[in-house]
Write a protein that holds these residues in place. Structure first.
Motif, PDB file in Angstrom:
ATOM      1  N   ALA A 102     -28.916  -1.133 -29.175  1.00 12.36           N
ATOM      2  CA  ALA A 102     -28.823  -0.129 -28.603  1.00 12.36           C
ATOM      3  C   ALA A 102     -27.659   0.359 -27.802  1.00 12.36           C
ATOM      4  CB  ALA A 102     -30.150   0.580 -27.991  1.00 12.36           C
ATOM      5  N   ASP A 103     -27.206  -0.826 -26.781  1.00  9.48           N
ATOM      6  CA  ASP A 103     -26.126  -0.634 -26.107  1.00  9.48           C
ATOM      7  C   ASP A 103     -24.740  -0.984 -26.629  1.00  9.48           C
ATOM      8  OD1 ASP A 103     -26.040  -3.480 -26.294  1.00  9.48           O
ATOM      9  OD2 ASP A 103     -26.367  -3.856 -24.178  1.00  9.48           O
TER      10      ASP A 103
ATOM     11  N   ALA B 220     -35.416 -13.974 -31.078  1.00  6.26           N
ATOM     12  CA  ALA B 220     -34.192 -13.980 -31.233  1.00  6.26           C
ATOM     13  C   ALA B 220     -33.501 -12.496 -30.894  1.00  6.26           C
ATOM     14  CB  ALA B 220     -33.771 -14.149 -32.751  1.00  6.26           C
ATOM     15  N   ARG B 221     -32.395 -12.558 -30.369  1.00 10.89           N
ATOM     16  CA  ARG B 221     -31.703 -11.240 -29.734  1.00 10.89           C
ATOM     17  C   ARG B 221     -31.397 -10.287 -30.749  1.00 10.89           C
ATOM     18  NH1 ARG B 221     -27.428 -14.625 -26.848  1.00 10.89           N
ATOM     19  NH2 ARG B 221     -27.791 -15.974 -28.644  1.00 10.89           N
ATOM     20  N   THR B 222     -31.314 -10.843 -32.222  1.00 12.20           N
ATOM     21  CA  THR B 222     -30.899 -10.177 -33.184  1.00 12.20           C
ATOM     22  C   THR B 222     -32.262  -9.232 -33.712  1.00 12.20           C
ATOM     23  OG1 THR B 222     -29.223 -11.725 -33.832  1.00 12.20           O
ATOM     24  CG2 THR B 222     -29.929 -10.119 -35.568  1.00 12.20           C
ATOM     25  N   THR B 223     -33.441  -9.990 -33.481  1.00 11.97           N
ATOM     26  CA  THR B 223     -34.472  -9.364 -33.755  1.00 11.97           C
ATOM     27  C   THR B 223     -34.926  -7.907 -32.850  1.00 11.97           C
ATOM     28  OG1 THR B 223     -35.472 -11.261 -34.362  1.00 11.97           O
ATOM     29  CG2 THR B 223     -36.986  -9.714 -34.357  1.00 11.97           C
ATOM     30  N   GLN B 224     -34.460  -8.433 -31.708  1.00 14.00           N
ATOM     31  CA  GLN B 224     -34.593  -7.227 -30.796  1.00 14.00           C
ATOM     32  C   GLN B 224     -33.631  -5.866 -31.141  1.00 14.00           C
ATOM     33  OE1 GLN B 224     -34.448  -8.601 -26.687  1.00 14.00           O
ATOM     34  NE2 GLN B 224     -34.458  -6.213 -25.940  1.00 14.00           N
ATOM     35  N   ALA B 225     -32.383  -6.370 -31.465  1.00 20.16           N
ATOM     36  CA  ALA B 225     -31.435  -5.423 -31.793  1.00 20.16           C
ATOM     37  C   ALA B 225     -31.870  -4.661 -32.989  1.00 20.16           C
ATOM     38  CB  ALA B 225     -30.122  -6.029 -31.796  1.00 20.16           C
TER      39      ALA B 225
END
Ligand SMILES: Cc1cc2nc3c(=O)[nH]c(=O)nc-3n(C[C@H](O)[C@H](O)[C@H](O)COP(=O)(O)O)c2cc1C
Length: 177
Positions: free
Chosen positions: A36-37, A66-71
């Protein structure tokens, strides 16, 4: 060599699961997303499957950590880049846990909403159709919105090792999935 596969029954632990599923040859892809950022995230992936053709849907299984999952959860959009053998270093780079996978790489969009891996065999830019949690992974169903591909050999992955696919040269089998 045993004439039949060794059988384990009952509680199947992670090692047995990994060993059996590691016999299944897959391709290798990188899934990318913008948080989102606006920061880019991506990770190496082999859990990519086509689900439906009439109304195109694919799925990926990605770790909840994983950070991609959050993104993807934040923006509902992701892209998949399917890799060639020459892109094994990219596969290794995007699999390093916790690293800034895009560090030093230019962001290339190729008509997709999120950055993709340039020179990949295929790109699919997707919006999230639905997401199901299974254990410590998210099964994300995506509807492709932008697609491109080229006729080149893929990078393979089997039993934890990268390898090459060998075409046996027969006519294509039209039953696809
Ligand atoms: C060939 C290969 C395939 C992979 N496939 C997946 C996958 O399908 N799902 C997954 O969650 N992680 C998979 N990984 C592991 C992730 O790429 C790795 O954990 C990545 O660093 C996660 O991103 P993070 O740093 O944000 O945690 C795979 C790694 C490799 C080398």
């Amino acid at each position: 060599m045993s004439p039949v596969p060794q059988l384990a029954a009952g509680v199947i632990d992670a090692n047995l699961m990994r060993r059996a599923m590691g016999r299944f040859l897959t391709g290798v892809a990188v899934v990318t997303a913008l948080a989102a950022d606006g920061s880019p995230h991506g990770m190496t992936l082999n859990s990519l499957t086509s689900v439906c053709l009439d109304r195109p849907i694919l799925l990926i299984c990605i770790s909840l950590e994983a950070r991609t999952t959050q993104a993807i959860d934040e923006t509902g959009t992701f892209a998949v880049s399917i890799l060639t053998p020459r892109q094994e270093p990219i596969a290794r780079r995007f699999a390093l846990p916790g690293e800034d996978h895009f560090a030093g790489l230019p962001l290339v969009y190729c008509n997709h909403e999120v950055p993709v891996v340039p020179q990949a065999i295929a790109h699919l830019g997707c919006s999230v159709e639905r997401c199901v949690t299974a254990g410590d992974h998210a099964v994300v169903f995506g509807t492709p919105r932008t697609v491109g591909d080229s006729d080149r050999a893929p990078l393979g992955f089997l039993g934890g090792r990268f390898g090459d696919y060998v075409d046996r040269g027969h006519e294509p089998i039209q039953w696809f999935f």
